[in-house]
Design an enzyme around this catalytic site. Structure first.
Site, PDB file in Angstrom:
ATOM      1  N   HIS A 136       0.900  -1.128   0.115  1.00 50.08           N
ATOM      2  CA  HIS A 136       0.142   0.151  -0.093  1.00 50.08           C
ATOM      3  C   HIS A 136       0.767   1.024  -0.117  1.00 50.08           C
ATOM      4  O   HIS A 136       0.322   2.511  -0.127  1.00 50.08           O
ATOM      5  CB  HIS A 136      -0.850   0.005   1.018  1.00 50.08           C
ATOM      6  CG  HIS A 136      -1.944  -0.935   1.247  1.00 50.08           C
ATOM      7  ND1 HIS A 136      -2.859  -1.360   0.080  1.00 50.08           N
ATOM      8  CD2 HIS A 136      -2.011  -1.965   2.127  1.00 50.08           C
ATOM      9  CE1 HIS A 136      -3.581  -2.159   0.683  1.00 50.08           C
ATOM     10  NE2 HIS A 136      -3.356  -2.682   1.550  1.00 50.08           N
ATOM     11  N   ASP A 174      -3.053 -10.646  -1.786  1.00 51.68           N
ATOM     12  CA  ASP A 174      -3.667  -9.975  -0.635  1.00 51.68           C
ATOM     13  C   ASP A 174      -5.076  -9.787  -0.832  1.00 51.68           C
ATOM     14  O   ASP A 174      -5.619  -9.462  -1.825  1.00 51.68           O
ATOM     15  CB  ASP A 174      -2.843  -8.836  -0.298  1.00 51.68           C
ATOM     16  CG  ASP A 174      -2.852  -8.248   1.089  1.00 51.68           C
ATOM     17  OD1 ASP A 174      -2.162  -8.287   2.140  1.00 51.68           O
ATOM     18  OD2 ASP A 174      -3.939  -7.432   1.207  1.00 51.68           O
ATOM     19  N   HIS A 176      -6.429  -7.009   0.090  1.00 52.04           N
ATOM     20  CA  HIS A 176      -6.892  -5.619  -0.394  1.00 52.04           C
ATOM     21  C   HIS A 176      -5.847  -5.324  -1.491  1.00 52.04           C
ATOM     22  O   HIS A 176      -4.808  -5.778  -1.575  1.00 52.04           O
ATOM     23  CB  HIS A 176      -6.502  -5.033   0.971  1.00 52.04           C
ATOM     24  CG  HIS A 176      -7.082  -5.375   2.209  1.00 52.04           C
ATOM     25  ND1 HIS A 176      -6.433  -6.353   3.253  1.00 52.04           N
ATOM     26  CD2 HIS A 176      -8.246  -5.007   2.766  1.00 52.04           C
ATOM     27  CE1 HIS A 176      -7.363  -6.560   4.164  1.00 52.04           C
ATOM     28  NE2 HIS A 176      -8.322  -5.712   3.955  1.00 52.04           N
ATOM     29  N   ASP A 261      -4.609 -12.609   4.044  1.00 49.41           N
ATOM     30  CA  ASP A 261      -5.898 -12.081   4.674  1.00 49.41           C
ATOM     31  C   ASP A 261      -7.025 -12.357   3.958  1.00 49.41           C
ATOM     32  O   ASP A 261      -8.290 -12.019   4.318  1.00 49.41           O
ATOM     33  CB  ASP A 261      -5.788 -10.554   4.926  1.00 49.41           C
ATOM     34  CG  ASP A 261      -4.958  -9.993   4.026  1.00 49.41           C
ATOM     35  OD1 ASP A 261      -4.762 -10.416   2.922  1.00 49.41           O
ATOM     36  OD2 ASP A 261      -4.886  -8.709   4.107  1.00 49.41           O
TER      37      ASP A 261
END
Length: 369
Positions: A136, A174, A176, A261
């Site tokens: 990120h 991931d 996200h 995740d």
């Protein structure tokens, strides 16, 4: 089958430093040293580090100038100053402690080492068990628990320090969307970035299917947003869907942004994957890599915040790389999975195919069938 030499890049400091300043259940509290501690304890219990095909590698100290390959001096100096002053919150999703700068720099070193060792043929595959995560992070700021963009820096290191000019494919699994990674390579035709991520279709967000890249890089940024309740079988179906794209792109190395995740018990994800999904995923990716790039894969840890599940997800990946059998823990076999998103996923894939077909021959062939 030829035995692989696997490098596990980590350091005990990842299991003890950069401790969140607030307890659970705050969002930032899940990016905790216990993530690495439980992984390392499980790998030790499973005698992974005693395996003759496994090499444990401690990331070396690196110069700060390596951080400048991807980040502005202002951003680097800001993290350093905040750390030196004892830390603090720099936005609602990023915390800094007294030891954050040194550990984040070591995380970068871990990613660089994982990629460099594979590039130099010292090992066949690597897995960097590092934190804080990185996908990120932007050039000028940290974001979403990430301080520096570990994978972006490792690719720029390949290019600028090792004179690497070949193509690289990044597969981001991931939960996200890796917005930082996508922005670094959005206009770069030599980097294929594929992100499979949970998406809230009721709200505007980054990571939608029409973000295809720009300039010469159009078509090499591929987002596959999936709904909550995404299951292991659906995940593996998506891997089969992207396989022709990876093969056509024909990279010389694969980098996996290895977030875990999407695991069913993760506190900040809403998907339903079990650890054996990551075992099967790794087997599929390894087959592709063996065919197109001499098996060169670097797995770089990103998210994954279930203290119970993360250890098994990482173990599953390593077992697959070693061509060993993996047995999921008993409790996973009792988890009921009722969700089915096949209709939604079919719509997503069809929409994506329409958008990216002009840039991919393999899809044009499929379209004529």
């Amino acid at each position: 089958m030829t035995e692989n030499k696997i490098g596990i890049i980590t350091d005990e400091e990842f299991a003890s430093k950069h401790i969140p300043p607030y307890p659970k259940p705050t969002f930032i509290s899940f990016e905790h040293p216990i993530r690495i501690k439980t992984i390392l304890e499980t790998l030790k219990n499973e005698l992974i580090f005693e395996n003759k095909n496994v090499e444990k590698i401690i990331p070396p100290d690196i110069n700060e100038e390596i951080l400048e390959l991807a980040h502005s001096k202002y951003h680097i100096d800001s993290i350093k100053k905040i750390s030196k002053r004892g830390g603090g919150l720099i936005d609602e999703e990023v915390f800094v402690t007294l030891d954050t700068f040194s550990l984040a720099k070591k995380a970068v070193s871990g990613a660089v080492t994982a990629v460099e060792k594979v590039f130099n043929n010292e090992i066949n595959q690597s897995i960097a068990l590092i934190r804080p995560p990185g996908h990120h992070a932007y050039r000028n700021r940290s974001s979403g628990l990430c301080i520096f963009n570990n994978i972006a820096i490792s690719i720029f290191y390949l290019r600028h320090k090792l004179n690497y000019t070949e193509k690289v494919a990044i597969i981001d699994i991931d939960n996200h969307f890796g917005d930082g990674l996508a922005q670094f390579f959005y206009e770069d035709p030599s980097i294929l970035y594929i992100s499979i991520h949970e998406f809230d279709f009721s709200q505007a967000d980054l990571g939608f299917i029409d973000e295809l890249g720009a300039g010469k890089g159009v078509g090499t940024n591929i987002n596959i947003p999936v709904p909550e309740g995404f299951t292991s079988s659906e995940f593996l179906g998506i891997i089969d869907f992207i396989e022709p794209l990876i093969r056509e792109f024909d990279p010389r190395m694969l980098i996996i942004a290895a977030g875990f995740d999407m695991y069913f018990a993760d506190p900040i994800g809403n998907c339903l994957l079990t650890s054996d999904a990551f075992y099967s995923f790794t087997k599929k990716i390894l087959t592709i890599a063996n065919d197109i790039c001499d098996g060169k894969i670097a797995f770089i840890l990103e998210g994954g915040y279930s203290v119970i599940g993360l250890q098994y997800c990482v173990l599953a990946v390593i077992k697959a790389l070693l061509n060993e059998k993996y047995t999921a823990p008993e409790f996973e076999r009792h988890f009921p999975i009722h969700s089915s998103n096949q209709n939604d996923l079919k719509k997503i894939k069809n929409a994506l195919i329409q958008m990216i077909t002009p840039y991919w021959n393999c899809l044009k062939v499929d379209e004529r069938k």
